[in-house]
Scaffold this motif. Structure first.
Motif, PDB file in Angstrom:
ATOM      1  N   VAL A  27     -37.899  10.154   3.317  1.00 53.01           N
ATOM      2  CA  VAL A  27     -38.387   9.491   4.494  1.00 53.01           C
ATOM      3  C   VAL A  27     -37.827   7.968   4.650  1.00 53.01           C
ATOM      4  O   VAL A  27     -37.655   7.653   6.000  1.00 53.01           O
ATOM      5  CB  VAL A  27     -39.794   9.429   4.549  1.00 53.01           C
ATOM      6  N   PRO A  28     -37.954   7.073   3.684  1.00 55.64           N
ATOM      7  CA  PRO A  28     -37.586   5.496   3.963  1.00 55.64           C
ATOM      8  C   PRO A  28     -36.309   5.502   4.622  1.00 55.64           C
ATOM      9  O   PRO A  28     -35.771   4.859   5.379  1.00 55.64           O
ATOM     10  CB  PRO A  28     -37.765   5.163   2.851  1.00 55.64           C
ATOM     11  N   GLY A 296     -42.929   4.190   3.692  1.00 57.41           N
ATOM     12  CA  GLY A 296     -42.524   3.280   2.825  1.00 57.41           C
ATOM     13  C   GLY A 296     -42.025   3.947   1.414  1.00 57.41           C
ATOM     14  O   GLY A 296     -41.845   3.488   0.392  1.00 57.41           O
ATOM     15  N   GLY A 297     -42.170   5.220   1.492  1.00 55.81           N
ATOM     16  CA  GLY A 297     -41.720   6.116   0.347  1.00 55.81           C
ATOM     17  C   GLY A 297     -42.794   6.521  -0.729  1.00 55.81           C
ATOM     18  O   GLY A 297     -42.367   7.030  -1.851  1.00 55.81           O
ATOM     19  N   VAL A 300     -48.109  11.646  -1.888  1.00 56.00           N
ATOM     20  CA  VAL A 300     -49.680  12.075  -1.913  1.00 56.00           C
ATOM     21  C   VAL A 300     -50.081  11.775  -3.490  1.00 56.00           C
ATOM     22  O   VAL A 300     -51.477  11.269  -3.539  1.00 56.00           O
ATOM     23  CB  VAL A 300     -49.839  13.643  -1.742  1.00 56.00           C
ATOM     24  N   ASP A 301     -49.210  11.707  -4.460  1.00 58.93           N
ATOM     25  CA  ASP A 301     -49.797  11.266  -5.740  1.00 58.93           C
ATOM     26  C   ASP A 301     -49.132  10.164  -6.407  1.00 58.93           C
ATOM     27  O   ASP A 301     -49.396   9.851  -7.396  1.00 58.93           O
ATOM     28  CB  ASP A 301     -49.493  12.489  -6.643  1.00 58.93           C
ATOM     29  N   ARG A 302     -48.459   9.500  -5.543  1.00 55.23           N
ATOM     30  CA  ARG A 302     -47.765   8.082  -5.999  1.00 55.23           C
ATOM     31  C   ARG A 302     -47.430   7.223  -4.866  1.00 55.23           C
ATOM     32  O   ARG A 302     -47.013   7.469  -3.901  1.00 55.23           O
ATOM     33  CB  ARG A 302     -46.378   8.341  -6.652  1.00 55.23           C
ATOM     34  N   ALA A 303     -48.110   6.016  -5.033  1.00 50.19           N
ATOM     35  CA  ALA A 303     -48.077   4.884  -4.038  1.00 50.19           C
ATOM     36  C   ALA A 303     -48.070   3.455  -4.769  1.00 50.19           C
ATOM     37  O   ALA A 303     -49.083   3.494  -5.558  1.00 50.19           O
ATOM     38  CB  ALA A 303     -49.210   5.079  -2.816  1.00 50.19           C
ATOM     39  N   SER A 304     -47.176   2.735  -4.073  1.00 47.31           N
ATOM     40  CA  SER A 304     -47.393   1.241  -4.680  1.00 47.31           C
ATOM     41  C   SER A 304     -47.411   0.115  -3.612  1.00 47.31           C
ATOM     42  O   SER A 304     -47.514   0.572  -2.445  1.00 47.31           O
ATOM     43  CB  SER A 304     -45.830   1.057  -5.421  1.00 47.31           C
ATOM     44  N   ILE A 305     -47.466  -1.071  -3.984  1.00 48.39           N
ATOM     45  CA  ILE A 305     -47.705  -2.277  -3.236  1.00 48.39           C
ATOM     46  C   ILE A 305     -46.349  -2.169  -2.514  1.00 48.39           C
ATOM     47  O   ILE A 305     -46.397  -2.665  -1.309  1.00 48.39           O
ATOM     48  CB  ILE A 305     -48.010  -3.591  -3.735  1.00 48.39           C
ATOM     49  N   GLY A 306     -45.280  -2.126  -3.104  1.00 45.60           N
ATOM     50  CA  GLY A 306     -44.018  -2.258  -2.435  1.00 45.60           C
ATOM     51  C   GLY A 306     -43.682  -1.223  -1.450  1.00 45.60           C
ATOM     52  O   GLY A 306     -43.306  -1.519  -0.345  1.00 45.60           O
TER      53      GLY A 306
END
Length: 382
Positions: A27-28, A296-297, A300-306
């Motif tokens: 997606v990014p 931003g990449g 559903v189970d993983r997300a970061s500030i970046g």
């Protein structure tokens, strides 16, 4: 010959890593390519484009940060953040009615929103505890339901039951809030304080500092006992429960934090805009915030500030250049408008489909591995 033999495995390993990287960041990469094509077509100057991106970064980043805690707790994308946005709007309505403007008005709106956000967060958390595994669709339906409750409160209760002092906020019939609430006396009060100009680009320093503090809070929170419990719950609820963690309580707390953050984020968003449509301002907030995070990449189970900052930059760059690109290519700017609305929904669909496909593939591989281990044990026992 020895040199060739050592290089071949290395090149295969690099190719596999590259393919894995592309799969994990489809997606990014897709949005980078879209923006790379659209930016020259739109013909905007770099100073204008950077200024718009910086404005949208300050406007939207706090809202998107509110999504990270529920992802960490294994509850997926929180479409219920819309409830926090409603609480923020109610706080701003009271600030406008009491004629408290500027930074004090924002603080007052935040104080008013906190108890509403906490109550709504507890409610949605308890409902989601009864629908484990279906949190996203459930929170999406809850946001629709509570939108009706919000409209009933604002349209019928404000005036006769909830006191509204200034007639300028009321509908001509004497109760209910007008379709648009003006925040001109509060407009960009946060963004203009300590703002600096760099190469024609306005940088809202104080807004970015507040966003930075929210990021630091999330980093610190992940290291706390409660944060570790949320990560354990997100990885495996049954194992977490066996370890003595109160799974249901932990999930409710994650929703409360997310809802309170969403209320603050909505206040920051609306002070930047300077007014808001009373009955529709919050309806698309959750959708666009989740779309930006997925761009931003995140998954559903993983997300970061970046993922938050990359998503804001890519998603809103596309939002800025798409109408002008549509006009340049087809002669009709509405084509670009339709395109960016389509993309915002398509990104969520694509990300969810990819997540489910990956989840099923991993489950199938795990099943095959388990079957192979059982077969090996049976062979060994013979």
């Amino acid at each position: 010959m020895s040199m060739k033999k050592t290089n071949v495995p290395g090149s295969q390993s690099f190719g596999q890593k590259l393919l894995q990287f592309i799969r994990n960041n489809t997606v990014p990469i897709m949005f980078i390519l879209i923006c790379a094509y659209c930016i020259p077509q739109a013909g905007f100057s770099w100073s204008y484009l950077l200024n718009e991106v910086m404005t949208r970064l300050g406007r939207n980043a706090f809202l998107i940060l509110s999504l990270l805690i529920p992802v960490m707790a294994g509850m997926g994308m929180n479409f219920g953040m819309t409830l926090g946005a409603m609480a923020g709007e109610i706080g701003l309505i009271f600030a406008a009615d009491w004629q408290v403007w500027g930074i004090p008005g924002m603080i007052l709106a935040a104080i008013v929103s906190i108890p509403i956000s906490v109550a709504l967060g507890v409610m949605i958390g308890k409902i989601l505890n009864r629908s484990k595994g279906r949190e996203m669709i459930t929170s999406y339906m809850i946001s629709f339901t509570m939108n009706g409750v919000y409209q009933f409160v604002v349209l019928f209760m404000m005036g006769p039951i909830i006191p509204i002092v200034h007639d300028s906020l009321k509908l001509p019939r004497g109760y209910g809030i007008r379709n648009t609430v003006s925040l001109l006396s509060m407009r960009q009060s946060l963004d203009n304080l300590l703002a600096v100009q760099v190469g024609g680009v306005k940088i809202p320093v104080l807004t970015l500092l507040i966003i930075g503090l929210a990021c630091l809070f999330i980093v610190w929170f992940r290291k706390t006992k409660l944060g570790q419990d949320m990560r354990a719950v997100g990885q495996d609820m049954e194992v977490a429960r066996d370890a003595g963690i109160n799974v249901e309580r932990t999930r409710v707390i994650s929703m409360v934090i997310s809802t309170v953050f969403a209320g603050f984020g909505m206040i920051i968003y609306l002070q930047n805009v300077g007014n808001f449509p009373t009955y529709t301002a919050h309806t698309q907030i959750g959708m666009f915030a989740i779309a930006a995070l997925l761009v931003g990449g995140a998954s559903v189970d993983r997300a970061s500030i970046g993922n938050v900052f990359l998503g804001v930059i890519l998603f809103h760059t596309m939002f800025i250049v798409a109408p002008k690109t549509g006009a340049a290519i087809t002669g009709d700017s509405m084509i670009g408008e339709y395109f960016r609305v389509f993309v915002s929904y398509a990104v969520i669909t694509l990300a969810l489909v990819m997540y489910e496909s990956k989840k099923r593939k991993n489950k199938s591989l795990a099943g095959q591995q388990l079957a192979a281990e059982q077969a090996a044990e049976e062979e060994a026992s013979k």
